[in-house]
Design an enzyme around this catalytic site. Structure first.
Site, PDB file in Angstrom:
ATOM      1  N   LYS A  48      -1.986  15.855 -10.729  1.00 42.60           N
ATOM      2  CA  LYS A  48      -2.103  15.374  -9.351  1.00 42.60           C
ATOM      3  C   LYS A  48      -3.382  15.822  -8.568  1.00 42.60           C
ATOM      4  O   LYS A  48      -3.552  16.782  -8.283  1.00 42.60           O
ATOM      5  CB  LYS A  48      -0.819  15.614  -8.373  1.00 42.60           C
ATOM      6  CG  LYS A  48      -0.865  14.904  -7.311  1.00 42.60           C
ATOM      7  CD  LYS A  48       0.414  15.479  -6.450  1.00 42.60           C
ATOM      8  CE  LYS A  48       0.638  14.401  -5.133  1.00 42.60           C
ATOM      9  NZ  LYS A  48      -0.507  14.329  -4.406  1.00 42.60           N
ATOM     10  N   PHE A 120      -6.334   6.022 -12.695  1.00 45.24           N
ATOM     11  CA  PHE A 120      -4.990   6.185 -13.494  1.00 45.24           C
ATOM     12  C   PHE A 120      -4.428   4.955 -13.510  1.00 45.24           C
ATOM     13  O   PHE A 120      -3.373   5.108 -14.286  1.00 45.24           O
ATOM     14  CB  PHE A 120      -4.072   7.384 -12.655  1.00 45.24           C
ATOM     15  CG  PHE A 120      -4.236   7.292 -11.035  1.00 45.24           C
ATOM     16  CD1 PHE A 120      -3.610   6.183 -10.467  1.00 45.24           C
ATOM     17  CD2 PHE A 120      -4.896   8.257 -10.406  1.00 45.24           C
ATOM     18  CE1 PHE A 120      -3.506   6.329  -9.002  1.00 45.24           C
ATOM     19  CE2 PHE A 120      -4.949   8.347  -9.157  1.00 45.24           C
ATOM     20  CZ  PHE A 120      -4.063   7.281  -8.350  1.00 45.24           C
ATOM     21  N   ARG A 190       7.712   2.269  -3.331  1.00 42.02           N
ATOM     22  CA  ARG A 190       8.150   3.608  -3.784  1.00 42.02           C
ATOM     23  C   ARG A 190       9.248   3.298  -4.876  1.00 42.02           C
ATOM     24  O   ARG A 190      10.135   2.648  -4.501  1.00 42.02           O
ATOM     25  CB  ARG A 190       8.423   4.260  -2.760  1.00 42.02           C
ATOM     26  CG  ARG A 190       8.411   5.828  -3.088  1.00 42.02           C
ATOM     27  CD  ARG A 190       8.758   6.761  -1.581  1.00 42.02           C
ATOM     28  NE  ARG A 190       7.744   6.347  -0.734  1.00 42.02           N
ATOM     29  CZ  ARG A 190       6.390   6.787  -0.643  1.00 42.02           C
ATOM     30  NH1 ARG A 190       6.176   7.989  -1.552  1.00 42.02           N
ATOM     31  NH2 ARG A 190       5.585   6.683   0.182  1.00 42.02           N
ATOM     32  N   LYS A 196       5.918  12.417  -8.493  1.00 42.90           N
ATOM     33  CA  LYS A 196       5.313  13.600  -7.991  1.00 42.90           C
ATOM     34  C   LYS A 196       5.957  14.664  -8.180  1.00 42.90           C
ATOM     35  O   LYS A 196       7.236  14.797  -7.837  1.00 42.90           O
ATOM     36  CB  LYS A 196       4.595  13.228  -6.780  1.00 42.90           C
ATOM     37  CG  LYS A 196       5.686  13.432  -5.741  1.00 42.90           C
ATOM     38  CD  LYS A 196       4.969  13.204  -4.246  1.00 42.90           C
ATOM     39  CE  LYS A 196       5.934  12.920  -2.982  1.00 42.90           C
ATOM     40  NZ  LYS A 196       5.299  12.697  -1.768  1.00 42.90           N
TER      41      LYS A 196
END
Length: 286
Positions: A48, A120, A190, A196
């Site tokens: 991250k 990414f 989402r 995460k």
């Protein structure tokens, strides 16, 4: 043409531009928080990056909220028309440098020379992530710029292995890990397509007041009164540097804070100021 007609056309154009920005921002995939019941074997893992989310729409770099990023012409020269999703990054624990350079735009030539665009994902690619990352590797190789890099992706066999990796990268200064489901298409919003994972919790709140300091902070900001998306308000004094207290985040700006769990009321435990959200800082410079 009457003044009213001119004004009407200007308002319509502004409204259309605003709608386009909102639509672009809502087209990005956003992450849920990791849960131990998630089958990590179905995911690809990457670092991250502690930078600024940047979406290349085929012509322009934009922030997560759709705000145009004023990158130097050479930085995006000969980039493809194909959209890319990535992060502007200057290395671990260098977020402030990224925010400063992106905020100044092309005026900070030296700062941009230190940035990398870590790609990414490919939003317009119709295949699952396992296929998208293969296409991404080829696309980045074709761009052929040192500052455009494909984010490293790997797989893990268990929750325990993932936790070990999290502790290792966090100790080295990384913000955490991201997990992308191998079989998921690129979907807006989402979901568990993107996960995460960090050692600490963080959230965002809007600054609604600057509360006066006392003692050694007399004449400075002692704490921020902030409002959560739920409408609840609380004070944050911990984590503010002397510089933050002298020039606190602007009223109405969105800050990120760290905390350790929540009270039954929903308010965070041990909340401490971290930083102004990057999109807010960009908007203030527009």
């Amino acid at each position: 043409m009457s003044t009213w007609m001119v004004l009407r056309r200007m308002l319509c154009a502004a409204f259309a531009a605003a709608c386009a920005t909102v639509a672009l921002a809502s087209d990005l995939t956003l992450a849920n928080t990791y849960r131990p019941d998630i089958d990590v074997r179905a995911y690809w893992v990457s670092e991250k990056y502690d930078g600024i989310r940047a979406h290349w729409d085929g012509k322009q770099l934009r922030s997560r909220q759709g705000v145009p990023i004023d990158a130097p012409a050479w930085f995006t020269e000969h980039w493809p028309a194909q959209p890319m999703d990535g992060e502007l990054w200057a290395g671990r624990e260098q977020f402030a440098a990224v925010q400063s350079s992106v905020g100044q735009g092309r005026k900070d030539e030296a700062g941009w020379r230190a940035l990398r665009y870590m790609v990414f994902d490919l939003p317009a690619h119709s295949g699952p992530f396992a296929q998208r990352q293969q296409a991404l590797q080829k696309l980045v190789a074709a761009i052929g710029k040192d500052w455009v890099q494909a984010a490293a992706q790997w797989q893990v066999a268990s929750h325990e292995a993932l936790m070990r990796q999290l502790r290792t990268v966090s100790a080295a200064g990384a913000e955490g890990l991201m997990l992308r489901h191998a079989d998921s298409p690129y979907r807006a919003g989402r979901s568990d397509d993107l996960i995460k994972l960090k050692l600490f919790e963080d959230a965002e709140a809007v600054v609604v007041a600057h509360l006066p300091g006392k003692g050694k902070y007399q004449g400075m900001t002692g704490a921020l009164l902030v409002q959560m998306p739920s409408g609840q308000r609380f004070k944050i004094g911990s984590g503010l540097s002397d510089a933050d207290r002298a020039q606190p985040p602007a009223m109405g700006s969105t800050i990120t804070y760290r905390f350790n769990g929540s009270h039954p009321s929903g308010l965070p435990r041990f909340a401490r100021y971290w930083r102004v959200r990057s999109d807010t800082a960009l908007q203030q410079k527009q």
